[in-house]
Enzyme design. Structure first.
Site, PDB file in Angstrom:
ATOM      1  N   HIS A 125     111.790  39.958  56.360  1.00 10.66           N
ATOM      2  CA  HIS A 125     112.131  41.218  55.594  1.00 10.66           C
ATOM      3  C   HIS A 125     113.116  41.950  56.276  1.00 10.66           C
ATOM      4  O   HIS A 125     112.993  42.324  57.454  1.00 10.66           O
ATOM      5  CB  HIS A 125     111.026  41.829  55.173  1.00 10.66           C
ATOM      6  N   LEU A 126     114.126  42.443  55.550  1.00 11.71           N
ATOM      7  CA  LEU A 126     115.204  43.480  55.977  1.00 11.71           C
ATOM      8  C   LEU A 126     114.832  44.705  55.520  1.00 11.71           C
ATOM      9  O   LEU A 126     114.430  44.909  54.496  1.00 11.71           O
ATOM     10  CB  LEU A 126     116.355  43.069  55.322  1.00 11.71           C
TER      11      LEU A 126
END
Length: 167
Positions: A125-126
């Protein structure tokens, strides 16, 4: 359809939630897999075949979004050179979501990943944070540049590209 949610090539929603047969790219124990598959009451700000975006439940900035692959991918330490296009696509979606929310100064934005073991969820996840200049002390610490626990998207891409050169 929720505001800001795209409808291009939606990901098929699981209909066999109780099945013991795992769906490819789905981990039933992963909260982000469950969000992507509409099993949670989370507003999706973006959704297409490859990428999904939603708000962070503990925002570190006025705009704090998480951009995730729709299929389960481990944390950033498990990536290789083949994942570079995915990481770039995640950044592009993050920029698009910000711009749709009238964030025009992309110099006051941070795109990055927590480095294992400092990840709370083991699904890639960014973190998309803006404006960075208005983040509080704790958020500046948690999402700090050049730390052991957080790498920018550019740093991750550079690291993945260098893996090819060293092998």
């Amino acid at each position: 359809m929720a505001e800001g949610q795209t409808s291009s090539q939606p990901v098929t929603t699981r209909t066999d939630k109780d099945s013991s047969v795992p769906q490819e790219g789905y981990d039933k124990k992963c909260i982000f897999c469950r969000i992507v598959n509409n099993e949670m009451d989370t507003e999706l700000l973006h959704r297409d075949e490859d990428i999904c975006c939603f708000r962070d439940i503990k925002p570190g900035a006025h705009h704090h979004y998480l951009v995730v692959p729709t299929k389960h991918v481990g944390n950033c330490k498990s990536l290789n050179i083949q994942h570079v296009p995915l990481v770039k696509q995640m950044v592009d979606v993050g920029k698009d979501v910000l711009q749709k929310r009238n964030v025009t100064d992309l110099t006051d934005v941070r795109f990055g990943f927590h480095w294992p073991p400092f990840c709370s969820v083991a699904h890639l996840h960014l973190h998309v944070l803006a404006p960075v200049s208005q983040m509080g002390f704790m958020s500046r610490l948690v999402y700090r540049l050049n730390s052991y626990w957080f790498v920018t998207a550019d740093q991750l891409i550079e690291l993945l590209n260098s893996k090819v050169e060293t092998h």
